[in-house]
Design an enzyme around this catalytic site. Structure first.
Site, PDB file in Angstrom:
ATOM      1  N   GLY A   3      46.936  43.818  39.786  1.00  0.00           N
ATOM      2  CA  GLY A   3      45.658  43.195  39.451  1.00  0.00           C
ATOM      3  C   GLY A   3      44.669  43.167  40.602  1.00  0.00           C
ATOM      4  O   GLY A   3      43.692  42.435  40.561  1.00  0.00           O
ATOM      5  N   SER A  31      43.253  46.066  41.617  1.00  0.00           N
ATOM      6  CA  SER A  31      42.515  47.317  41.420  1.00  0.00           C
ATOM      7  C   SER A  31      43.014  48.468  42.275  1.00  0.00           C
ATOM      8  O   SER A  31      42.221  49.258  42.807  1.00  0.00           O
ATOM      9  CB  SER A  31      41.013  47.103  41.646  1.00  0.00           C
ATOM     10  OG  SER A  31      40.532  46.244  40.669  1.00  0.00           O
ATOM     11  N   ARG A  50      39.922  45.233  45.049  1.00  0.00           N
ATOM     12  CA  ARG A  50      38.993  44.105  44.880  1.00  0.00           C
ATOM     13  C   ARG A  50      39.756  42.869  44.397  1.00  0.00           C
ATOM     14  O   ARG A  50      40.824  42.950  43.809  1.00  0.00           O
ATOM     15  CB  ARG A  50      37.888  44.423  43.880  1.00  0.00           C
ATOM     16  CG  ARG A  50      38.349  44.610  42.424  1.00  0.00           C
ATOM     17  CD  ARG A  50      38.181  43.364  41.578  1.00  0.00           C
ATOM     18  NE  ARG A  50      38.764  43.497  40.249  1.00  0.00           N
ATOM     19  CZ  ARG A  50      40.005  43.180  39.958  1.00  0.00           C
ATOM     20  NH1 ARG A  50      40.823  42.723  40.874  1.00  0.00           N
ATOM     21  NH2 ARG A  50      40.471  43.323  38.728  1.00  0.00           N
ATOM     22  N   ASP A  75      35.831  46.787  38.413  1.00  0.00           N
ATOM     23  CA  ASP A  75      36.745  47.188  39.488  1.00  0.00           C
ATOM     24  C   ASP A  75      36.197  48.392  40.242  1.00  0.00           C
ATOM     25  O   ASP A  75      36.170  48.418  41.486  1.00  0.00           O
ATOM     26  CB  ASP A  75      38.129  47.536  38.909  1.00  0.00           C
ATOM     27  CG  ASP A  75      38.705  46.401  38.082  1.00  0.00           C
ATOM     28  OD1 ASP A  75      38.158  45.281  38.142  1.00  0.00           O
ATOM     29  OD2 ASP A  75      39.693  46.639  37.373  1.00  0.00           O
ATOM     30  N   HIS A 116      37.052  38.940  32.164  1.00  0.00           N
ATOM     31  CA  HIS A 116      36.908  39.299  30.755  1.00  0.00           C
ATOM     32  C   HIS A 116      35.468  39.067  30.281  1.00  0.00           C
ATOM     33  O   HIS A 116      35.227  38.581  29.182  1.00  0.00           O
ATOM     34  CB  HIS A 116      37.928  38.549  29.888  1.00  0.00           C
ATOM     35  CG  HIS A 116      39.314  39.102  30.078  1.00  0.00           C
ATOM     36  ND1 HIS A 116      39.743  40.248  29.457  1.00  0.00           N
ATOM     37  CD2 HIS A 116      40.330  38.686  30.865  1.00  0.00           C
ATOM     38  CE1 HIS A 116      40.995  40.509  29.835  1.00  0.00           C
ATOM     39  NE2 HIS A 116      41.372  39.588  30.695  1.00  0.00           N
TER      40      HIS A 116
END
Ligand code: GLA
Length: 340
Positions: free
Chosen positions: A105, A107, A12, A149, A19
């Site tokens: 990053g 996923s 993804r 994710d 966050h």
């Protein structure tokens, strides 16, 4: 010989809303056309998996009880899923391959968990499946990650970003206009386990003890926090939730310029208030924004390295090299895959 069954799950990219998931906030990711794929045949009482990305295969005797100590380390994600399934976990042997850059990053770990969970015979209810994989990730890495994710990999919708309310788990697909190009650029490998991710989760919990749930707090509430660091963390989360709301509206009406502006605001907030960016990511965002036809750019995912995401017009001369940068498209999640 038995024909192997194929289980495939996408990675993804998050357009905006980082966050926020672990405080029950809002996110706007899409499942992307890069996948982790398992080709397996059933076997009793064990999982044996070889990876094209790692020379060490994984062997697990079922049931699995201590995923944290499995070697090689990539096997911890597999073991985390098996441990969550306990005695209902089905064994298999086979191979795993991926077109996702690992530890970047996008996923790759969530895609692995989801594909493994399906191969292990996990129930195919989307929220339960995503939550099982989230717990597996937490056990495997010790990182108190949110649901974004895994839920995106499970429930992605082709051509759409997913507005996910991480408190109610309501998913509202938002169509991505045909004229939009979404480009991902790799900046640096990172491991959330050795980052300040866990510290950020704790800082948000501190803020919530002071002003209540951040998902329903206002910027006025945030201003009442005396501690400068906690106030800035809370300000990021509260303002990021509003940016997701605004970005959903703008995307739905085809206003890519506004989506892009909100992405830049998000990056600035992640950089200054949340302090999860790096100098390299800031430079890459700046460079992307100088290209004609680029509406916006920001770090995507947990930060501390990983990738940036760029939103550009169809006519933008922005190029990709397929090694460190990719144009991605929104695809269906793993549950829509025909597993044959
Ligand atoms: C990682 C976590 C997610 C989310 C993002 C930041 O990708 O796994 O749950 O918290 O960071 O938005």
């Amino acid at each position: 010989m038995t024909t192997p069954t194929v289980f495939r799950a996408p990675g993804r990219v998050n357009l905006i809303g980082d966050h926020t998931d672990y405080t029950g906030g809002l996110v706007l990711p899409l499942a992307i056309d890069r996948y982790t794929t398992l080709e397996v045949t059933p076997q009793v009482s064990a999982i044996d998996l070889a990876s094209d990305a790692d020379t060490s295969p994984v062997h697990l005797a079922l049931p699995v009880t201590d995923p944290e100590s499995v070697s090689p380390p990539w096997g911890r994600y597999v073991a985390g899923v098996a441990a969550e399934l306990g005695t209902s976990c089905q064994g298999f042997r086979g191979t795993v391959s991926t077109t996702l850059p690992i530890g970047s990053g996008l996923s790759s770990s969530a895609a692995l968990e989801v594909a493994v969970a399906l191969a292990c015979g996990a129930p195919r209810e989307p929220f339960a499946l995503a939550q099982l994989c989230q717990r597996a990730e937490q056990r495997a890495t010790g990182v108190p990650c949110g649901i974004m994710d895994q839920l995106t990999s499970v429930a992605g919708v082709a051509g759409h970003a997913l507005r996910i309310d991480c408190h109610s788990l309501e998913i509202s697909p938002v169509a991505i206009p045909d004229s939009a190009r979404i480009i991902v650029k790799f900046i640096a490998h990172r491991r959330l386990a050795s980052s300040a991710y866990g510290q950020r989760v704790t800082e948000c919990a501190t803020a919530e003890r002071l002003i209540g749930p951040l998902r329903s707090a206002s910027l006025r509430d945030v201003d009442s926090i005396a501690d400068d660091v906690i106030r800035r963390r809370a300000r990021h989360v509260v303002s990021e939730n509003q940016r997701v709301r605004d970005a959903c509206e703008a995307l739905a009406s085809g206003d890519l310029a506004t989506v892009g502006r909100l992405m830049v605001d998000s990056h600035v907030s992640l950089r200054d208030d949340y302090e999860v960016s790096t100098g390299e990511m800031d430079e890459a965002v700046k460079a992307a924004l100088s290209v004609p036809g680029v509406f916006g750019a920001r770090l995507t995912g947990g930060g501390f390295g990983g990738c940036i995401v760029v939103l550009a017009d169809a006519d933008s001369p922005l190029t990709v090299d397929e090694v460190t940068s990719w144009e991605v498209h929104a695809v269906n999640g793993a549950l829509s895959e025909p597993h044959v």
